[in-house]
Scaffold this motif. Structure first.
Motif, mmCIF file in Angstrom:
data_model
loop_
_atom_site.group_PDB
_atom_site.id
_atom_site.type_symbol
_atom_site.label_atom_id
_atom_site.label_comp_id
_atom_site.label_asym_id
_atom_site.label_seq_id
_atom_site.Cartn_x
_atom_site.Cartn_y
_atom_site.Cartn_z
ATOM 1 N N MET A 37 -14.472 -10.329 -32.224
ATOM 2 C CA MET A 37 -14.312 -9.682 -30.940
ATOM 3 C C MET A 37 -12.820 -9.505 -30.640
ATOM 4 S SD MET A 37 -16.282 -10.403 -27.465
ATOM 5 C CE MET A 37 -15.433 -11.524 -26.412
ATOM 6 N N ILE A 38 -12.451 -8.365 -30.080
ATOM 7 C CA ILE A 38 -11.061 -8.068 -29.746
ATOM 8 C C ILE A 38 -10.737 -8.638 -28.375
ATOM 9 C CG2 ILE A 38 -9.416 -6.226 -29.267
ATOM 10 C CD1 ILE A 38 -11.037 -4.488 -31.195
ATOM 11 N N GLU A 39 -9.631 -9.342 -28.297
ATOM 12 C CA GLU A 39 -9.201 -9.906 -27.017
ATOM 13 C C GLU A 39 -8.352 -8.875 -26.275
ATOM 14 O OE1 GLU A 39 -6.417 -13.510 -25.368
ATOM 15 O OE2 GLU A 39 -7.400 -13.748 -27.297
ATOM 16 N N VAL A 40 -8.723 -8.589 -25.039
ATOM 17 C CA VAL A 40 -7.998 -7.622 -24.218
ATOM 18 C C VAL A 40 -7.176 -8.400 -23.199
ATOM 19 C CG1 VAL A 40 -8.216 -5.728 -22.576
ATOM 20 C CG2 VAL A 40 -9.793 -5.901 -24.498
ATOM 21 N N THR A 41 -5.870 -8.135 -23.204
ATOM 22 C CA THR A 41 -4.985 -8.804 -22.253
ATOM 23 C C THR A 41 -4.765 -7.900 -21.048
ATOM 24 O OG1 THR A 41 -2.974 -7.878 -23.197
ATOM 25 C CG2 THR A 41 -3.776 -9.939 -24.160
ATOM 26 N N ASP A 42 -4.148 -8.425 -19.997
ATOM 27 C CA ASP A 42 -3.834 -7.616 -18.814
ATOM 28 C C ASP A 42 -2.962 -6.425 -19.182
ATOM 29 O OD1 ASP A 42 -5.309 -8.969 -16.967
ATOM 30 O OD2 ASP A 42 -3.656 -10.161 -16.190
ATOM 31 N N GLU A 43 -2.053 -6.612 -20.131
ATOM 32 C CA GLU A 43 -1.153 -5.525 -20.530
ATOM 33 C C GLU A 43 -1.915 -4.361 -21.149
ATOM 34 O OE1 GLU A 43 2.301 -5.323 -20.060
ATOM 35 O OE2 GLU A 43 1.967 -7.067 -18.799
ATOM 36 N N ASP A 44 -3.090 -4.628 -21.722
ATOM 37 C CA ASP A 44 -3.894 -3.593 -22.379
ATOM 38 C C ASP A 44 -4.857 -2.891 -21.422
ATOM 39 O OD1 ASP A 44 -2.790 -4.309 -24.866
ATOM 40 O OD2 ASP A 44 -4.337 -5.821 -25.185
ATOM 41 N N ARG A 45 -5.015 -3.420 -20.222
ATOM 42 C CA ARG A 45 -6.007 -2.896 -19.277
ATOM 43 C C ARG A 45 -5.634 -1.534 -18.725
ATOM 44 N NH1 ARG A 45 -6.934 -6.192 -14.216
ATOM 45 N NH2 ARG A 45 -8.207 -4.398 -13.729
ATOM 46 N N PHE A 46 -6.642 -0.770 -18.351
ATOM 47 C CA PHE A 46 -6.453 0.476 -17.624
ATOM 48 C C PHE A 46 -7.009 0.288 -16.226
ATOM 49 C CE2 PHE A 46 -6.007 2.035 -21.901
ATOM 50 C CZ PHE A 46 -5.015 2.994 -21.770
ATOM 51 N N LEU A 47 -6.285 0.803 -15.244
ATOM 52 C CA LEU A 47 -6.665 0.643 -13.845
ATOM 53 C C LEU A 47 -7.064 1.980 -13.242
ATOM 54 C CD1 LEU A 47 -3.645 -1.572 -12.682
ATOM 55 C CD2 LEU A 47 -5.868 -2.346 -13.493
ATOM 56 N N THR A 48 -8.039 1.949 -12.367
ATOM 57 C CA THR A 48 -8.403 3.140 -11.604
ATOM 58 C C THR A 48 -7.298 3.376 -10.567
ATOM 59 O OG1 THR A 48 -9.556 1.903 -9.889
ATOM 60 C CG2 THR A 48 -10.866 2.589 -11.818
ATOM 61 N N PRO A 49 -7.243 4.553 -9.962
ATOM 62 C CA PRO A 49 -6.248 4.778 -8.906
ATOM 63 C C PRO A 49 -6.350 3.750 -7.766
ATOM 64 C CG PRO A 49 -7.070 6.876 -9.639
ATOM 65 C CD PRO A 49 -7.913 5.815 -10.322
ATOM 66 N N ALA A 50 -7.558 3.344 -7.417
ATOM 67 C CA ALA A 50 -7.720 2.344 -6.349
ATOM 68 C C ALA A 50 -7.130 0.995 -6.768
ATOM 69 C CB ALA A 50 -9.196 2.194 -5.990
ATOM 70 N N GLU A 51 -7.392 0.576 -8.013
ATOM 71 C CA GLU A 51 -6.845 -0.693 -8.504
ATOM 72 C C GLU A 51 -5.327 -0.622 -8.627
ATOM 73 O OE1 GLU A 51 -10.552 -2.179 -11.315
ATOM 74 O OE2 GLU A 51 -9.154 -0.692 -12.097
ATOM 75 N N ALA A 52 -4.827 0.516 -9.138
ATOM 76 C CA ALA A 52 -3.378 0.691 -9.282
ATOM 77 C C ALA A 52 -2.694 0.685 -7.928
ATOM 78 C CB ALA A 52 -3.076 1.986 -10.029
ATOM 79 N N ALA A 53 -3.295 1.347 -6.954
ATOM 80 C CA ALA A 53 -2.727 1.389 -5.605
ATOM 81 C C ALA A 53 -2.668 -0.010 -4.997
ATOM 82 C CB ALA A 53 -3.542 2.324 -4.716
ATOM 83 N N ALA A 54 -3.712 -0.776 -5.179
ATOM 84 C CA ALA A 54 -3.729 -2.145 -4.652
ATOM 85 C C ALA A 54 -2.645 -2.992 -5.321
ATOM 86 C CB ALA A 54 -5.107 -2.769 -4.859
ATOM 87 N N TYR A 55 -2.518 -2.877 -6.639
ATOM 88 C CA TYR A 55 -1.505 -3.648 -7.361
ATOM 89 C C TYR A 55 -0.097 -3.252 -6.928
ATOM 90 C CZ TYR A 55 1.297 -5.602 -11.104
ATOM 91 O OH TYR A 55 2.260 -6.286 -11.801
ATOM 92 N N ALA A 56 0.145 -1.946 -6.765
ATOM 93 C CA ALA A 56 1.475 -1.453 -6.417
ATOM 94 C C ALA A 56 1.736 -1.500 -4.909
ATOM 95 C CB ALA A 56 1.654 -0.022 -6.918
ATOM 96 N N ARG A 57 0.731 -1.878 -4.154
ATOM 97 C CA ARG A 57 0.826 -1.918 -2.692
ATOM 98 C C ARG A 57 1.214 -0.558 -2.110
ATOM 99 N NH1 ARG A 57 2.560 -7.920 -0.837
ATOM 100 N NH2 ARG A 57 1.079 -8.962 -2.181
ATOM 101 N N ARG A 58 0.557 0.458 -2.638
ATOM 102 C CA ARG A 58 0.695 1.831 -2.165
ATOM 103 C C ARG A 58 -0.707 2.319 -1.827
ATOM 104 N NH1 ARG A 58 5.197 0.494 -3.934
ATOM 105 N NH2 ARG A 58 6.946 1.837 -4.419
ATOM 106 N N SER A 59 -0.811 3.425 -1.140
ATOM 107 C CA SER A 59 -2.138 3.974 -0.875
ATOM 108 C C SER A 59 -2.569 4.833 -2.062
ATOM 109 C CB SER A 59 -2.131 4.815 0.401
ATOM 110 O OG SER A 59 -1.412 6.015 0.204
ATOM 111 N N ILE A 60 -3.859 5.031 -2.178
ATOM 112 C CA ILE A 60 -4.398 5.902 -3.222
ATOM 113 C C ILE A 60 -3.822 7.302 -3.044
ATOM 114 C CG2 ILE A 60 -6.506 6.947 -4.145
ATOM 115 C CD1 ILE A 60 -7.982 4.415 -3.150
ATOM 116 N N ARG A 61 -3.714 7.722 -1.803
ATOM 117 C CA ARG A 61 -3.181 9.054 -1.504
ATOM 118 C C ARG A 61 -1.717 9.193 -1.935
ATOM 119 N NH1 ARG A 61 -4.546 12.237 3.978
ATOM 120 N NH2 ARG A 61 -3.420 14.123 3.469
ATOM 121 N N THR A 62 -0.931 8.133 -1.764
ATOM 122 C CA THR A 62 0.470 8.165 -2.194
ATOM 123 C C THR A 62 0.554 8.351 -3.700
ATOM 124 O OG1 THR A 62 1.239 6.847 -0.334
ATOM 125 C CG2 THR A 62 2.614 6.824 -2.316
#
Length: 69
Positions: free
Chosen positions: A1-26
Motif C-alpha cells: 500500500m502507498i503511504e500518502v503524506t499531507d504534502e501529497d494531498r489535494f485539497l478542494t477549494p473549500a479545504e484550501a480556503a479554510a487552510y489559507a484562511r481566505r474565502s472560497i470566493r477570494t
C-alpha cells in the motif's frame, strides 16, 4: 500500500480556503485574475496541491521588520 503524506494531498477549494484562511470566493477571484496559489483543473473540478498551497503561503511571509522574504 502507498503511504500518502499531507504534502501529497489535494485539497478542494473549500479545504484550501479554510487552510489559507481566505474565502472560497477570494480563491476563485485569484484564479480568474491569474494570481494566487497554483491549482489543477480536472474537467470542471479545481484542486490545490497541499504542497503548492503551503509554498504560496510561505512566499507571502513578511518578517517583523516589514521586509518580504
Amino acid at each position: 500500500m502507498i503511504e500518502v503524506t499531507d504534502e501529497d494531498r489535494f485539497l478542494t477549494p473549500a479545504e484550501a480556503a479554510a487552510y489559507a484562511r481566505r474565502s472560497i470566493r477570494t480563491l476563485a477571484r485569484m484564479r480568474a485574475e491569474g494570481r494566487g496559489p497554483s491549482y489543477h483543473r480536472h474537467g470542471n473540478k479545481v484542486l490545490y496541491a497541499f504542497s503548492s498551497l503551503r509554498a504560496w503561503m510561505c512566499q507571502n511571509m513578511v518578517t517583523p521588520n516589514g521586509v518580504s522574504q
